[in-house]
Enzyme design. Structure first.
Site, mmCIF file in Angstrom:
data_model
loop_
_atom_site.group_PDB
_atom_site.id
_atom_site.type_symbol
_atom_site.label_atom_id
_atom_site.label_comp_id
_atom_site.label_asym_id
_atom_site.label_seq_id
_atom_site.Cartn_x
_atom_site.Cartn_y
_atom_site.Cartn_z
ATOM 1 N N LYS B 67 0.847 -1.203 0.000
ATOM 2 C CA LYS B 67 0.000 0.000 0.000
ATOM 3 C C LYS B 67 0.877 1.245 0.000
ATOM 4 C CE LYS B 67 -3.973 1.887 2.578
ATOM 5 N NZ LYS B 67 -4.892 1.686 3.717
ATOM 6 N N SER B 142 -9.717 1.736 2.852
ATOM 7 C CA SER B 142 -8.863 2.490 1.953
ATOM 8 C C SER B 142 -7.797 1.631 1.271
ATOM 9 C CB SER B 142 -8.166 3.603 2.739
ATOM 10 O OG SER B 142 -7.293 3.042 3.713
ATOM 11 N N SER B 166 -9.905 -0.599 7.124
ATOM 12 C CA SER B 166 -9.366 -0.394 5.774
ATOM 13 C C SER B 166 -8.678 -1.593 5.143
ATOM 14 C CB SER B 166 -8.396 0.787 5.775
ATOM 15 O OG SER B 166 -9.119 1.975 5.800
#
Lengths: 92, 476
Positions: B67, B142, B166
């Site tokens: 990420k 996210s 997330s």
């Protein structure tokens, strides 16, 4: 209906906003605060606060010099630099 | 079948037998990326040649996507934000150091909501990621890029971060496994901070065994993170086959009913029945303060974020607006560099911490956080695990909630309490809607009992097989 002084909060946060953002955020944040205010249904007078879920304590290590970033590495991402310093616009 | 479709444990077994090597797997991954990335937009940074070179040097290396809020030395790390455009960290995050030590192969950086503020991966400055199961829908957020990449076989494993759900929520919506470890189990050094008391790095994988394998690689104490806990890390792959017989599982009544999609509830109820049939003892329990969790979160998380994001002022790194004096530089850098959701949350957090409101909002929220944590402590004094749906709905359409922040915030209503209490939890696939979208089952344990989660998740997975279904990706 909750209200929020957007100009004041944005100034504290050092964020410039357009007029349309100000109007929109004032409305959004009022709705969010109205929702958040449901916390007032709870009596928390005798409840201790939890700022962290694990026990925070001092973390010690041996007093030994370790590697750190070099000046060049620290300055590498700077938008503007001058020699060994970050260069910033005038303050006054 | 392309080698990109393998799980990490399948890949390692084939490598052991000298049938394949990492380089061939990485080649197939990039073939898949070249075919579907323009439709999915899971990645924000790729360097094919560097990945292939690394795989050549590491013939047993497992390909991992990371990420974009985790620092990777010399490689872009932007948090999906214009304000960090061009930023290349001078160091590796703790988890990246551990992945390097495990000789993993770096595939790329995955798309995310800007600064991880969101539940749909629509707020990234790189544009939204699309759900491989239906390109009209969001992948969750996210860590939507990480979940979509794994779901679409554009990575074997992925790393994400979870502040209010997330990792678990996008895992549920993309039909993959997403595990948020106990707070303190994995180093947060080099994770770009959103809400420091809630953020935790975790894993997104194709099955439960891979989640155990990847957690083995990244868990453990890190002297660079003062909140990292110095506890021995068990070998999580060793507990997988222990079964669920005798496990006591609580089903919190507050997580079902109003606001929960009927198909989601039905799938989760079926999962509970399955686990009962396998020998687990499932009983209804109560977590009475659940309805207050979102309110607590949307005070504490923006408050911590407003403080953490104060560092983005255009001086040391990232974007700088061209202004004549320092104060205008701050205002305009943040005006031009931050997206709408970041501004909204920073202002909300600043307001909650401001003079006159601090007691009413911030302190009040911290006290209710105590009540939420006590609810969990009480249930865990009698039960090993808690089962709930991961997300109240399956993936929704792109654009559907983006203009209604409160509606968006409620997408994480079932995952947020776990972060507030610092617990470990996983989302695993437990069914599909009539329209073919994945549904996630959330399994929560007490702190540092990831092993109980793995036992339960693996038993369910091996006795159902929902994780084996793949999306039929269509071009836009």
């Amino acid at each position: 209906m909750s209200t929020i002084d957007i100009n004041y909060a944005a100034k504290l946060a050092r964020i410039g906003l357009t007029d349309s953002e100000k109007g929109r955020f004032a409305k959004d944040l009022s709705t969010i605060l109205d929702y958040i205010n449901k916390l007032n249904q709870l009596d928390t007078g005798q409840v201790p606060s939890t700022s962290h879920v694990i026990k925070l304590q001092n973390v010690f290590r041996e007093d030994k010099v370790l590697d750190s970033l070099t000046t060049d590495q620290a300055l590498d991402n700077a938008p503007m630099k001058d020699g060994t310093s970050f260069k910033v616009p005038r303050v006054l | 079948m392309g080698l990109n479709e393998l799980t990490a444990h399948e890949m390692l077994a084939k490598i052991k037998k000298k049938e394949i090597c990492s380089h061939e797997v990485v080649k197939d991954i990039f073939k898949q990326i070249e075919c579907f990335e323009k439709d999915i937009n899971a990645y924000v940074f790729l360097d094919k040649q560097a990945s292939l070179n690394q795989a050549k040097a590491r013939p047993a290396g497992i390909p991992v996507a990371v990420k974009d809020n985790i620092c990777t030395k010399g490689k872009p790390t932007t948090c999906g934000s214009k304000i960090l455009s061009g930023f290349r960290p001078p160091y590796n995050a703790g988890v990246i150091q551990k992945l390097e030590a495990s000789k993993a192969v770096f595939i790329g950086k995955t798309n995310m909501d800007e600064f991880a503020f969101g539940s749909s991966t629509e707020t990234s400055c790189f544009g939204p990621t699309r759900n491989p199961w239906n390109l009209k829908t969001i992948p969750g957020g996210s860590s939507g890029g990480s979940a979509a990449a794994v779901s679409a076989d554009q990575a074997i494993l992925a790393i994400g971060s979870d502040t209010g759900g997330s990792i678990r929520q996008p895992a549920a919506m993309c039909g993959v496994v997403g595990l948020k470890p106990t707070y303190g189990r994995v180093s947060r050094f080099g994770l770009i901070a959103f809400a420091s008391s809630l953020d935790q790095i975790g894993v997104i994988t194709k099955d439960v065994e891979d989640a155990a394998l990847l957690l083995n690689m990244i868990a453990g104490h890190d002297p660079c993170d003062s909140t990292s806990v110095d506890l021995a890390v068990p070998d999580y792959t060793q507990v997988l086959r222990a079964g669920v017989k005798g496990l006591k599982i609580g089903i919190p009544k507050e997580y079902f009913g109003r606001g929960i999609d009927r198909e989601v509830e039905d799938s989760v109820r079926n999962a509970i029945k399955k686990l009962s049939d396998l020998g687990a003892e499932c009983r209804e329990v109560s977590l009475p303060h659940t309805e207050f969790a979102v309110s607590v979160y949307y005070i504490l998380a923006p408050a911590e974020a407003s403080s953490n994001l104060a560092r983005y002022d255009g001086i040391q790194y990232g974007y700088r607006a061209k202004e004549e004096n320092l104060l205008d530089t701050y205002f305009d850098t943040r005006k031009q560099g931050f997206g709408r959701e970041v501004k909204r949350r920073v202002i909300l957090g600043t307001y909650a911490l401001s003079s006159g409101y601090y007691e009413a909002y911030y302190i009040k929220a911290q006290k209710v956080r105590t009540l939420l944590k006590k609810d969990f402590d009480k249930v865990f004094s009698r039960y090993d695990l808690i089962l709930t749906p991961t997300s109240p709905t399956p993936a929704f359409n792109i654009g559907e909630k983006i203009n209604d922040p409160l509606k968006m915030y409620l997408s994480d209503i079932l995952t947020i309490p776990v972060n507030l209490a610092g617990l470990p939890a996983v989302s695993i696939p437990c069914g599909f809607t009539a329209s073919g979208l994945p549904i996630g089952l959330q399994i929560i344990a007490k702190p540092f009992n990831e092993e109980a989660i793995f036992k339960c998740a693996y038993a369910f997975e091996q006795n159902t097989g929902y994780h084996l279904k793949k999306p039929e990706i269509e071009h836009k």
